[in-house]
Design a protein around this motif. Sequence first.
Motif, PDB file in Angstrom:
ATOM      1  N   LYS A 147     -37.505 -16.433  56.195  1.00 23.95           N
ATOM      2  CA  LYS A 147     -38.571 -16.759  56.795  1.00 23.95           C
ATOM      3  C   LYS A 147     -39.515 -17.845  56.662  1.00 23.95           C
ATOM      4  N   THR A 148     -40.041 -18.522  57.818  1.00 22.15           N
ATOM      5  CA  THR A 148     -40.851 -19.637  57.635  1.00 22.15           C
ATOM      6  C   THR A 148     -41.732 -19.907  58.750  1.00 22.15           C
ATOM      7  N   ARG A 149     -43.165 -20.446  58.352  1.00 18.35           N
ATOM      8  CA  ARG A 149     -43.921 -21.029  59.300  1.00 18.35           C
ATOM      9  C   ARG A 149     -43.247 -22.148  60.073  1.00 18.35           C
TER      10      ARG A 149
ATOM     11  N   THR B  75     -42.414 -23.208  72.793  1.00 22.95           N
ATOM     12  CA  THR B  75     -42.821 -24.523  73.563  1.00 22.95           C
ATOM     13  C   THR B  75     -43.443 -25.302  72.726  1.00 22.95           C
ATOM     14  N   ALA B  76     -43.289 -26.719  72.876  1.00 29.34           N
ATOM     15  CA  ALA B  76     -43.700 -27.631  72.098  1.00 29.34           C
ATOM     16  C   ALA B  76     -45.266 -27.492  71.659  1.00 29.34           C
ATOM     17  N   GLY B  77     -45.531 -27.659  70.483  1.00 30.20           N
ATOM     18  CA  GLY B  77     -47.072 -27.570  70.169  1.00 30.20           C
ATOM     19  C   GLY B  77     -47.227 -26.150  69.586  1.00 30.20           C
ATOM     20  N   ASN B  78     -46.407 -24.933  69.703  1.00 32.20           N
ATOM     21  CA  ASN B  78     -46.771 -23.689  69.444  1.00 32.20           C
ATOM     22  C   ASN B  78     -46.442 -23.582  67.808  1.00 32.20           C
ATOM     23  N   LEU B  79     -47.461 -22.714  67.311  1.00 27.77           N
ATOM     24  CA  LEU B  79     -47.213 -22.578  65.929  1.00 27.77           C
ATOM     25  C   LEU B  79     -46.653 -21.081  65.809  1.00 27.77           C
ATOM     26  N   LEU B  80     -45.750 -20.763  64.960  1.00 31.01           N
ATOM     27  CA  LEU B  80     -44.932 -19.500  64.903  1.00 31.01           C
ATOM     28  C   LEU B  80     -44.719 -19.231  63.715  1.00 31.01           C
ATOM     29  N   ASP B  81     -44.189 -17.837  63.412  1.00 32.11           N
ATOM     30  CA  ASP B  81     -43.775 -17.472  62.097  1.00 32.11           C
ATOM     31  C   ASP B  81     -42.091 -17.090  62.410  1.00 32.11           C
ATOM     32  N   CYS B  82     -41.140 -17.672  61.872  1.00 35.68           N
ATOM     33  CA  CYS B  82     -39.698 -17.435  62.248  1.00 35.68           C
ATOM     34  C   CYS B  82     -38.984 -16.729  61.203  1.00 35.68           C
ATOM     35  N   VAL B  83     -37.884 -16.083  61.849  1.00 32.47           N
ATOM     36  CA  VAL B  83     -36.767 -15.534  60.834  1.00 32.47           C
ATOM     37  C   VAL B  83     -35.518 -16.219  61.529  1.00 32.47           C
ATOM     38  N   MET B  84     -34.747 -16.550  60.321  1.00 28.38           N
ATOM     39  CA  MET B  84     -33.661 -17.321  61.036  1.00 28.38           C
ATOM     40  C   MET B  84     -32.331 -17.205  59.992  1.00 28.38           C
ATOM     41  N   TYR B  85     -31.230 -17.390  60.308  1.00 25.93           N
ATOM     42  CA  TYR B  85     -30.101 -17.122  59.413  1.00 25.93           C
ATOM     43  C   TYR B  85     -29.693 -18.595  58.967  1.00 25.93           C
TER      44      TYR B  85
ATOM     45  N   ALA C  44     -39.122 -14.454  65.918  1.00 22.58           N
ATOM     46  CA  ALA C  44     -40.205 -15.079  66.066  1.00 22.58           C
ATOM     47  C   ALA C  44     -41.472 -14.593  66.301  1.00 22.58           C
ATOM     48  N   SER C  45     -42.619 -14.896  65.966  1.00 28.36           N
ATOM     49  CA  SER C  45     -43.725 -14.305  66.450  1.00 28.36           C
ATOM     50  C   SER C  45     -44.752 -15.340  66.612  1.00 28.36           C
ATOM     51  N   LEU C  46     -45.317 -15.403  67.771  1.00 24.78           N
ATOM     52  CA  LEU C  46     -46.538 -16.528  67.974  1.00 24.78           C
ATOM     53  C   LEU C  46     -47.792 -16.226  67.251  1.00 24.78           C
ATOM     54  N   LEU C  47     -48.265 -17.555  66.639  1.00 31.89           N
ATOM     55  CA  LEU C  47     -49.418 -17.574  65.738  1.00 31.89           C
ATOM     56  C   LEU C  47     -50.623 -18.153  66.594  1.00 31.89           C
ATOM     57  N   ALA C  48     -50.384 -19.275  67.268  1.00 34.14           N
ATOM     58  CA  ALA C  48     -51.351 -20.110  68.066  1.00 34.14           C
ATOM     59  C   ALA C  48     -50.652 -20.975  69.134  1.00 34.14           C
ATOM     60  N   SER C  49     -51.290 -20.982  70.311  1.00 40.65           N
ATOM     61  CA  SER C  49     -50.663 -21.921  71.267  1.00 40.65           C
ATOM     62  C   SER C  49     -51.794 -22.647  71.975  1.00 40.65           C
ATOM     63  N   PRO C  50     -51.689 -24.048  72.218  1.00 43.17           N
ATOM     64  CA  PRO C  50     -52.421 -24.810  72.906  1.00 43.17           C
ATOM     65  C   PRO C  50     -52.460 -24.741  74.310  1.00 43.17           C
ATOM     66  N   MET C  51     -51.881 -24.169  75.027  1.00 43.14           N
ATOM     67  CA  MET C  51     -51.427 -23.980  76.334  1.00 43.14           C
ATOM     68  C   MET C  51     -52.522 -23.043  77.298  1.00 43.14           C
ATOM     69  N   PHE C  52     -53.619 -23.803  77.391  1.00 41.86           N
ATOM     70  CA  PHE C  52     -54.665 -23.236  78.365  1.00 41.86           C
ATOM     71  C   PHE C  52     -54.202 -23.319  79.718  1.00 41.86           C
ATOM     72  N   PRO C  53     -54.499 -22.364  80.535  1.00 43.22           N
ATOM     73  CA  PRO C  53     -54.259 -22.486  82.069  1.00 43.22           C
ATOM     74  C   PRO C  53     -54.729 -23.840  82.678  1.00 43.22           C
ATOM     75  N   GLU C  54     -56.124 -24.109  82.484  1.00 39.97           N
ATOM     76  CA  GLU C  54     -56.598 -25.288  83.067  1.00 39.97           C
ATOM     77  C   GLU C  54     -55.875 -26.442  82.431  1.00 39.97           C
ATOM     78  N   ALA C  55     -55.810 -27.655  83.305  1.00 39.22           N
ATOM     79  CA  ALA C  55     -55.551 -28.740  82.651  1.00 39.22           C
ATOM     80  C   ALA C  55     -56.352 -29.645  81.878  1.00 39.22           C
ATOM     81  N   ASP C  56     -55.849 -30.030  80.804  1.00 39.56           N
ATOM     82  CA  ASP C  56     -56.756 -30.854  79.946  1.00 39.56           C
ATOM     83  C   ASP C  56     -56.291 -32.067  79.274  1.00 39.56           C
ATOM     84  N   MET C  57     -56.269 -33.173  79.808  1.00 41.60           N
ATOM     85  CA  MET C  57     -55.552 -34.475  79.583  1.00 41.60           C
ATOM     86  C   MET C  57     -56.035 -34.609  78.082  1.00 41.60           C
TER      87      MET C  57
END
Length: 203
Positions: free
Chosen positions: A4-6, A51-61, A74-87
Amino acid sequence: MIVKTRAVVLREIKYRDQSKLCTLFTREFGKLTVILKGGRNPKNRLSGIFTAGNLLDCVMYRKAEREVQLLSDASLLASPMFPEADMERFGALYRMIDLVNRTTERDEKNLQLFTLLETALREICRERGNFPLLYAWFLLRFISILGFEPELRSCVFTGRNLREALQECPSRGLRFIMNPGGLALPGNNLQEGGNNARSSRLN
């Protein structure tokens, strides 16, 4: 071995019909590549979180000698993907993860760098923020972790005290110069391309 790893997703590419390969920067193992089988199938519950930029907790072989690791869960901890565009948000995000991707090697653990990236990503996930300033902070901490000591008090080209210059003209802004390494006032050699300077604008 099941581990397991972040992790932060740095990059994702399509692989065969329904799968994808993802480059992760992990807390315990550094940078590695995982295969997400069926990762592009909408019915796969993991398809939307790698998705690029997402923070996850992962389980892998994980096998140390294997170049591509097999993801289990895997489980999602944080994501910067907001609905509105923000350059500004996405500009800072992709510059940070691209910088980490380009400067790290496979299986090279760097807990300080991971902690810095995780902290920056959690800040960038806030609804509002000064994202150019966040990127400037990230960049300064990043080069310090790599062992460089940039000049932060005086302009690297003129030697002028930066605090005094900004008090006289607050709107001038600063630039971070990769070579020779430090902050500079706009103009001078930078506009002329002197010293092959590479820079990022800090406002």
